[in-house]
Scaffold this motif. Sequence first.
Motif, mmCIF file in Angstrom:
data_model
loop_
_atom_site.group_PDB
_atom_site.id
_atom_site.type_symbol
_atom_site.label_atom_id
_atom_site.label_comp_id
_atom_site.label_asym_id
_atom_site.label_seq_id
_atom_site.Cartn_x
_atom_site.Cartn_y
_atom_site.Cartn_z
ATOM 1 N N ALA A 1 25.608 45.910 13.340
ATOM 2 C CA ALA A 1 26.212 46.781 12.197
ATOM 3 C C ALA A 1 26.954 45.855 11.281
ATOM 4 O O ALA A 1 26.764 45.995 10.090
ATOM 5 C CB ALA A 1 26.872 47.755 12.655
ATOM 6 N N ILE A 2 27.246 44.715 11.856
ATOM 7 C CA ILE A 2 28.062 43.640 10.846
ATOM 8 C C ILE A 2 26.995 43.126 10.131
ATOM 9 O O ILE A 2 27.317 42.509 8.837
ATOM 10 C CB ILE A 2 28.733 42.647 11.726
ATOM 11 N N HIS A 3 25.779 43.110 10.308
ATOM 12 C CA HIS A 3 24.638 42.256 9.221
ATOM 13 C C HIS A 3 24.203 43.552 8.627
ATOM 14 O O HIS A 3 23.445 43.202 7.366
ATOM 15 C CB HIS A 3 23.681 41.736 10.231
ATOM 16 N N PHE A 4 24.458 44.719 8.645
ATOM 17 C CA PHE A 4 23.834 45.629 7.742
ATOM 18 C C PHE A 4 24.159 45.713 6.333
ATOM 19 O O PHE A 4 25.529 45.501 6.394
ATOM 20 C CB PHE A 4 24.023 47.253 8.353
ATOM 21 N N ASP A 5 23.460 45.845 5.632
ATOM 22 C CA ASP A 5 23.891 45.874 4.067
ATOM 23 C C ASP A 5 23.608 47.221 3.444
ATOM 24 O O ASP A 5 22.633 47.490 2.930
ATOM 25 C CB ASP A 5 22.891 44.927 3.467
ATOM 26 N N THR A 6 24.775 47.943 3.706
ATOM 27 C CA THR A 6 26.028 47.705 4.183
ATOM 28 C C THR A 6 26.278 48.413 5.604
ATOM 29 O O THR A 6 25.625 49.460 5.878
ATOM 30 C CB THR A 6 27.120 48.043 3.326
ATOM 31 N N ARG A 7 27.545 48.451 6.349
ATOM 32 C CA ARG A 7 27.805 49.019 7.315
ATOM 33 C C ARG A 7 28.070 50.611 6.807
ATOM 34 O O ARG A 7 27.930 51.360 7.633
ATOM 35 C CB ARG A 7 29.100 48.372 8.067
ATOM 36 N N GLU A 8 28.766 50.579 5.763
ATOM 37 C CA GLU A 8 28.979 51.932 4.942
ATOM 38 C C GLU A 8 27.808 52.736 4.887
ATOM 39 O O GLU A 8 27.704 54.068 5.215
ATOM 40 C CB GLU A 8 29.867 51.848 3.931
ATOM 41 N N ASP A 9 26.774 52.120 4.899
ATOM 42 C CA ASP A 9 25.398 52.823 4.407
ATOM 43 C C ASP A 9 24.944 53.164 5.822
ATOM 44 O O ASP A 9 24.086 54.267 5.990
ATOM 45 C CB ASP A 9 24.563 52.205 3.622
ATOM 46 N N PHE A 10 24.955 52.333 6.918
ATOM 47 C CA PHE A 10 24.568 52.648 8.143
ATOM 48 C C PHE A 10 25.310 53.759 8.618
ATOM 49 O O PHE A 10 24.826 54.521 9.323
ATOM 50 C CB PHE A 10 24.727 51.455 8.905
ATOM 51 N N LEU A 11 26.621 53.824 8.400
ATOM 52 C CA LEU A 11 27.351 55.227 9.099
ATOM 53 C C LEU A 11 26.903 56.478 8.458
ATOM 54 O O LEU A 11 26.950 57.302 9.172
ATOM 55 C CB LEU A 11 28.770 54.898 8.948
ATOM 56 N N ARG A 12 26.733 56.465 7.144
ATOM 57 C CA ARG A 12 25.967 57.432 6.560
ATOM 58 C C ARG A 12 24.758 58.001 7.116
ATOM 59 O O ARG A 12 24.505 59.172 7.535
ATOM 60 C CB ARG A 12 25.949 57.271 4.970
#
Length: 322
Positions: free
Chosen positions: A172-183
Amino acid sequence: MFDVLRVARQLERAVSEEPARFHAMEADAWVTGLPGPGDVQVGTGREPLWRNLGYWRDVERVDESNCERVGALFGAAQARLAHLLATTAGLTRTDHVLDCGFRYGDQDILWAEAYGCERIVGLEVTPHHVRVGRERMRMLGLDGRVRLELGSATRMPLGTGAFDVVFALESAIHFDTREDFLREAFRVLRPGGRLVAADLCQTRDRETGLGLRRRLRHRYWRGRYAFPEANVWTTERYRSELRRVGFEQARLTSIASDVFPAVNTALAALQGLRAAAHPLEPRALDRVRAEVQRARRMEFEQLQWLTRFNCDEYLVVSALRP
Protein backbone atom coordinates in the motif's frame (compact mmCIF):
# COMPACT_ATOMS: atom_id res chain seq x y z
CA MET A 1 14.11 33.86 -1.76
CA PHE A 2 15.03 30.20 -2.11
CA ASP A 3 11.85 28.10 -2.21
CA VAL A 4 12.68 24.78 -0.56
CA LEU A 5 9.32 23.18 -1.30
CA ARG A 6 9.44 24.16 -4.97
CA VAL A 7 12.91 22.65 -5.40
CA ALA A 8 11.86 19.50 -3.54
CA ARG A 9 8.79 19.06 -5.76
CA GLN A 10 10.90 19.49 -8.88
CA LEU A 11 13.34 16.89 -7.60
CA GLU A 12 10.52 14.51 -6.75
CA ARG A 13 9.06 14.83 -10.25
CA ALA A 14 12.48 14.27 -11.76
CA VAL A 15 13.06 10.94 -9.98
CA SER A 16 9.54 9.70 -9.30
CA GLU A 17 9.16 6.11 -10.41
CA GLU A 18 5.98 4.57 -11.69
CA PRO A 19 5.32 1.51 -9.50
CA ALA A 20 5.03 -0.77 -12.54
CA ARG A 21 8.43 0.32 -13.88
CA PHE A 22 10.05 0.22 -10.45
CA HIS A 23 9.02 -3.38 -9.80
CA ALA A 24 9.80 -4.45 -13.35
CA MET A 25 13.25 -2.85 -13.56
CA GLU A 26 14.54 -2.08 -10.06
CA ALA A 27 13.06 -4.40 -7.45
CA ASP A 28 14.24 -7.97 -6.92
CA ALA A 29 13.30 -10.95 -4.79
CA TRP A 30 14.85 -10.81 -1.32
CA VAL A 31 16.13 -14.37 -1.38
CA THR A 32 19.56 -15.99 -1.66
CA GLY A 33 21.32 -14.66 -4.74
CA LEU A 34 19.12 -11.57 -4.88
CA PRO A 35 17.92 -12.26 -8.45
CA GLY A 36 16.83 -9.25 -10.43
CA PRO A 37 13.43 -9.33 -12.16
CA GLY A 38 15.00 -10.50 -15.40
CA ASP A 39 16.79 -13.36 -13.61
CA VAL A 40 13.77 -14.88 -11.86
CA GLN A 41 13.18 -18.41 -13.12
CA VAL A 42 10.37 -20.83 -12.28
CA GLY A 43 11.48 -24.41 -11.79
CA THR A 44 9.09 -26.19 -9.45
CA GLY A 45 6.82 -23.29 -8.52
CA ARG A 46 7.94 -23.61 -4.91
CA GLU A 47 11.21 -21.70 -5.18
CA PRO A 48 11.00 -18.79 -2.69
CA LEU A 49 10.60 -15.43 -4.39
CA TRP A 50 9.48 -13.41 -1.39
CA ARG A 51 9.88 -9.66 -1.22
CA ASN A 52 8.93 -8.43 2.23
CA LEU A 53 10.88 -7.47 5.34
CA GLY A 54 9.66 -10.43 7.37
CA TYR A 55 8.24 -10.85 10.85
CA TRP A 56 11.15 -12.04 12.99
CA ARG A 57 9.46 -12.84 16.29
CA ASP A 58 10.37 -16.43 17.20
CA VAL A 59 12.54 -16.72 14.08
CA GLU A 60 16.30 -17.21 14.46
CA ARG A 61 17.91 -13.89 13.57
CA VAL A 62 20.79 -13.60 11.15
CA ASP A 63 24.20 -12.90 12.65
CA GLU A 64 27.84 -13.61 11.85
CA SER A 65 27.52 -17.21 13.10
CA ASN A 66 24.72 -18.25 10.73
CA CYS A 67 24.83 -15.78 7.84
CA GLU A 68 25.38 -18.54 5.26
CA ARG A 69 21.83 -19.73 6.15
CA VAL A 70 20.26 -16.32 5.56
CA GLY A 71 18.03 -17.58 2.73
CA ALA A 72 16.24 -20.10 4.93
CA LEU A 73 16.01 -17.73 7.91
CA PHE A 74 14.77 -14.77 5.86
CA GLY A 75 12.26 -17.01 4.08
CA ALA A 76 10.91 -18.24 7.41
CA ALA A 77 10.40 -14.65 8.61
CA GLN A 78 8.77 -13.62 5.33
CA ALA A 79 6.36 -16.54 5.44
CA ARG A 80 5.65 -15.76 9.09
CA LEU A 81 4.56 -12.26 8.08
CA ALA A 82 2.07 -13.75 5.60
CA HIS A 83 0.79 -16.06 8.36
CA LEU A 84 0.44 -13.06 10.70
CA LEU A 85 -1.79 -11.26 8.19
CA ALA A 86 -3.86 -14.40 7.70
CA THR A 87 -4.45 -14.92 11.43
CA THR A 88 -5.17 -11.21 11.89
CA ALA A 89 -7.88 -11.53 9.22
CA GLY A 90 -9.20 -14.76 10.74
CA LEU A 91 -8.86 -16.39 7.33
CA THR A 92 -11.22 -19.33 6.69
CA ARG A 93 -11.91 -21.88 3.95
CA THR A 94 -15.03 -20.04 2.79
CA ASP A 95 -13.32 -16.68 2.32
CA HIS A 96 -13.01 -14.94 -1.01
CA VAL A 97 -9.73 -13.03 -0.83
CA LEU A 98 -8.26 -10.12 -2.77
CA ASP A 99 -4.48 -9.70 -2.60
CA CYS A 100 -3.36 -6.25 -3.76
CA GLY A 101 0.28 -6.20 -4.83
CA PHE A 102 1.05 -9.93 -4.82
CA ARG A 103 4.59 -9.66 -6.30
CA TYR A 104 5.48 -13.24 -7.32
CA GLY A 105 2.55 -14.81 -5.45
CA ASP A 106 4.37 -16.46 -2.52
CA GLN A 107 1.76 -15.36 0.01
CA ASP A 108 -1.07 -16.54 -2.24
CA ILE A 109 0.45 -20.02 -2.41
CA LEU A 110 0.72 -20.02 1.38
CA TRP A 111 -2.84 -18.75 1.96
CA ALA A 112 -4.34 -21.20 -0.54
CA GLU A 113 -2.50 -24.24 0.83
CA ALA A 114 -2.34 -23.49 4.55
CA TYR A 115 -5.77 -21.88 4.97
CA GLY A 116 -7.71 -23.43 2.07
CA CYS A 117 -9.35 -20.17 0.97
CA GLU A 118 -12.16 -20.79 -1.48
CA ARG A 119 -10.95 -18.16 -3.93
CA ILE A 120 -8.01 -15.75 -4.17
CA VAL A 121 -7.76 -12.95 -6.70
CA GLY A 122 -4.49 -11.04 -6.99
CA LEU A 123 -3.96 -7.60 -8.52
CA GLU A 124 -0.52 -6.43 -9.72
CA VAL A 125 0.61 -3.56 -11.95
CA THR A 126 3.75 -5.39 -13.10
CA PRO A 127 3.27 -7.73 -16.09
CA HIS A 128 6.39 -9.73 -15.20
CA HIS A 129 5.00 -10.55 -11.75
CA VAL A 130 1.67 -11.61 -13.22
CA ARG A 131 3.36 -13.91 -15.76
CA VAL A 132 5.63 -15.57 -13.20
CA GLY A 133 2.84 -15.82 -10.63
CA ARG A 134 0.45 -17.47 -13.07
CA GLU A 135 3.10 -19.97 -14.11
CA ARG A 136 3.70 -20.91 -10.49
CA MET A 137 -0.02 -21.38 -9.78
CA ARG A 138 -0.37 -23.58 -12.85
CA MET A 139 2.58 -25.75 -11.86
CA LEU A 140 1.22 -26.18 -8.32
CA GLY A 141 -2.32 -26.92 -9.48
CA LEU A 142 -3.67 -23.79 -7.79
CA ASP A 143 -4.82 -21.93 -10.88
CA GLY A 144 -8.41 -23.08 -10.29
CA ARG A 145 -8.54 -21.22 -6.97
CA VAL A 146 -5.94 -18.46 -7.40
CA ARG A 147 -6.47 -15.97 -10.23
CA LEU A 148 -3.72 -13.41 -10.73
CA GLU A 149 -4.61 -10.34 -12.78
CA LEU A 150 -2.90 -7.27 -14.17
CA GLY A 151 -4.62 -4.29 -12.59
CA SER A 152 -4.42 -1.35 -10.23
CA ALA A 153 -5.36 -1.44 -6.55
CA THR A 154 -6.51 2.17 -6.81
CA ARG A 155 -8.87 1.49 -9.75
CA MET A 156 -9.90 -2.10 -9.23
CA PRO A 157 -11.54 -3.83 -12.21
CA LEU A 158 -13.73 -5.75 -9.75
CA GLY A 159 -17.34 -5.73 -8.63
CA THR A 160 -18.68 -4.09 -5.49
CA GLY A 161 -19.00 -6.30 -2.43
CA ALA A 162 -17.19 -9.27 -3.98
CA PHE A 163 -14.68 -10.15 -1.24
CA ASP A 164 -14.51 -11.16 2.40
CA VAL A 165 -10.87 -10.11 2.89
CA VAL A 166 -8.59 -7.55 1.22
CA PHE A 167 -4.86 -7.93 1.87
CA ALA A 168 -2.00 -5.51 1.13
CA LEU A 169 1.28 -7.06 2.22
CA GLU A 170 3.88 -4.28 2.14
CA SER A 171 2.35 -2.84 -1.02
CA ALA A 172 0.00 0.00 0.00
CA ILE A 173 2.93 2.35 0.54
CA HIS A 174 3.51 2.25 -3.24
CA PHE A 175 -0.12 2.74 -4.31
CA ASP A 176 -0.83 6.06 -5.97
CA THR A 177 -2.44 6.80 -3.61
CA ARG A 178 -3.00 4.79 -0.42
CA GLU A 179 -6.15 6.85 0.19
CA ASP A 180 -7.57 5.73 -3.17
CA PHE A 181 -6.73 2.13 -2.29
CA LEU A 182 -8.64 2.36 1.00
CA ARG A 183 -11.72 3.65 -0.82
CA GLU A 184 -11.53 0.86 -3.38
CA ALA A 185 -10.93 -1.77 -0.69
CA PHE A 186 -14.02 -0.54 1.15
CA ARG A 187 -16.04 -0.76 -2.07
CA VAL A 188 -15.10 -4.33 -2.99
CA LEU A 189 -15.54 -5.71 0.52
CA ARG A 190 -18.81 -7.28 1.58
CA PRO A 191 -20.49 -6.03 4.78
CA GLY A 192 -18.46 -7.56 7.58
CA GLY A 193 -15.43 -7.87 5.31
CA ARG A 194 -11.92 -7.32 6.65
CA LEU A 195 -9.05 -5.17 5.45
CA VAL A 196 -5.59 -6.30 6.63
CA ALA A 197 -2.29 -4.69 5.63
CA ALA A 198 1.36 -4.70 6.58
CA ASP A 199 2.53 -1.15 6.01
CA LEU A 200 5.14 1.50 6.84
CA CYS A 201 4.49 4.97 8.22
CA GLN A 202 5.70 7.41 10.89
CA THR A 203 5.08 7.21 14.63
CA ARG A 204 4.71 11.00 14.61
CA ASP A 205 5.17 13.86 12.17
CA ARG A 206 8.81 13.56 11.20
CA GLU A 207 8.61 16.02 8.29
CA THR A 208 8.03 19.34 10.05
CA GLY A 209 11.17 21.28 10.87
CA LEU A 210 13.59 19.26 8.75
CA GLY A 211 16.45 21.08 7.07
CA LEU A 212 16.74 21.42 3.32
CA ARG A 213 19.33 18.66 2.89
CA ARG A 214 17.27 16.03 4.71
CA ARG A 215 14.01 17.03 3.01
CA LEU A 216 15.57 16.75 -0.42
CA ARG A 217 17.18 13.41 0.48
CA HIS A 218 13.87 11.95 1.67
CA ARG A 219 12.00 13.17 -1.41
CA TYR A 220 14.70 11.81 -3.67
CA TRP A 221 14.64 8.32 -2.18
CA ARG A 222 10.86 8.16 -1.89
CA GLY A 223 10.62 9.13 -5.53
CA ARG A 224 13.28 6.56 -6.47
CA TYR A 225 11.35 3.78 -4.77
CA ALA A 226 7.85 4.62 -6.04
CA PHE A 227 6.72 5.93 -2.64
CA PRO A 228 4.32 8.84 -3.36
CA GLU A 229 4.60 11.86 -1.09
CA ALA A 230 0.84 11.62 -0.52
CA ASN A 231 1.48 8.35 1.36
CA VAL A 232 3.73 9.87 4.04
CA TRP A 233 1.35 9.28 6.95
CA THR A 234 1.63 9.17 10.71
CA THR A 235 -0.09 6.39 12.64
CA GLU A 236 -2.81 8.83 13.67
CA ARG A 237 -3.33 9.97 10.07
CA TYR A 238 -3.68 6.32 9.05
CA ARG A 239 -6.35 5.75 11.68
CA SER A 240 -8.28 8.86 10.67
CA GLU A 241 -8.18 7.93 6.96
CA LEU A 242 -9.65 4.51 7.74
CA ARG A 243 -12.49 6.17 9.66
CA ARG A 244 -13.07 8.75 6.93
CA VAL A 245 -13.48 6.04 4.28
CA GLY A 246 -16.01 4.27 6.51
CA PHE A 247 -14.05 1.44 8.15
CA GLU A 248 -14.74 0.53 11.76
CA GLN A 249 -12.88 -1.32 14.53
CA ALA A 250 -9.52 -0.15 13.17
CA ARG A 251 -6.49 -1.65 14.88
CA LEU A 252 -2.93 -0.49 14.15
CA THR A 253 -0.41 -2.76 15.84
CA SER A 254 3.29 -1.90 15.78
CA ILE A 255 5.65 -4.78 14.98
CA ALA A 256 8.61 -2.51 14.17
CA SER A 257 10.84 -4.07 16.83
CA ASP A 258 10.28 -7.50 15.24
CA VAL A 259 10.99 -6.24 11.72
CA PHE A 260 13.55 -3.46 11.31
CA PRO A 261 16.54 -4.57 13.45
CA ALA A 262 16.56 -8.15 12.16
CA VAL A 263 16.05 -7.43 8.48
CA ASN A 264 19.00 -5.05 8.46
CA THR A 265 21.46 -7.88 9.08
CA ALA A 266 19.57 -10.26 6.78
CA LEU A 267 19.88 -7.86 3.85
CA ALA A 268 23.57 -7.30 4.63
CA ALA A 269 24.10 -11.07 4.50
CA LEU A 270 22.19 -11.46 1.23
CA GLN A 271 24.16 -8.66 -0.40
CA GLY A 272 27.45 -10.04 0.91
CA LEU A 273 26.73 -13.54 -0.39
CA ARG A 274 25.78 -12.20 -3.81
CA ALA A 275 29.10 -10.36 -4.06
CA ALA A 276 31.15 -13.32 -2.77
CA ALA A 277 32.88 -15.85 -4.98
CA HIS A 278 31.13 -19.13 -5.67
CA PRO A 279 31.61 -21.72 -4.40
CA LEU A 280 31.81 -19.79 -1.14
CA GLU A 281 35.39 -19.82 0.13
CA PRO A 282 36.37 -19.28 3.80
CA ARG A 283 37.89 -15.88 3.05
CA ALA A 284 34.74 -14.72 1.24
CA LEU A 285 32.55 -15.96 4.08
CA ASP A 286 34.74 -14.01 6.54
CA ARG A 287 34.00 -10.85 4.55
CA VAL A 288 30.26 -11.56 4.69
CA ARG A 289 30.49 -12.12 8.44
CA ALA A 290 32.29 -8.80 8.86
CA GLU A 291 29.53 -7.00 6.92
CA VAL A 292 26.84 -8.65 9.04
CA GLN A 293 28.69 -7.76 12.23
CA ARG A 294 28.92 -4.15 11.09
CA ALA A 295 25.19 -4.10 10.26
CA ARG A 296 24.33 -5.43 13.72
CA ARG A 297 26.17 -2.49 15.29
CA MET A 298 24.24 0.09 13.30
CA GLU A 299 21.81 2.22 15.23
CA PHE A 300 18.18 2.39 14.10
CA GLU A 301 18.68 5.97 12.92
CA GLN A 302 21.05 4.64 10.27
CA LEU A 303 18.65 2.12 8.76
CA GLN A 304 17.55 2.81 5.22
CA TRP A 305 13.79 3.11 5.81
CA LEU A 306 14.42 5.97 8.24
CA THR A 307 17.37 7.74 6.64
CA ARG A 308 16.00 7.33 3.12
CA PHE A 309 12.22 7.38 3.54
CA ASN A 310 11.76 8.97 7.00
CA CYS A 311 9.60 6.04 8.14
CA ASP A 312 10.15 4.64 11.63
CA GLU A 313 7.00 2.56 12.09
CA TYR A 314 5.87 -0.80 10.76
CA LEU A 315 2.21 -1.62 11.33
CA VAL A 316 -0.20 -4.47 10.95
CA VAL A 317 -3.41 -2.64 10.07
CA SER A 318 -6.83 -4.23 10.33
CA ALA A 319 -10.32 -2.77 9.95
CA LEU A 320 -13.90 -3.89 9.34
CA ARG A 321 -16.37 -2.82 6.68
CA PRO A 322 -19.71 -2.41 8.52
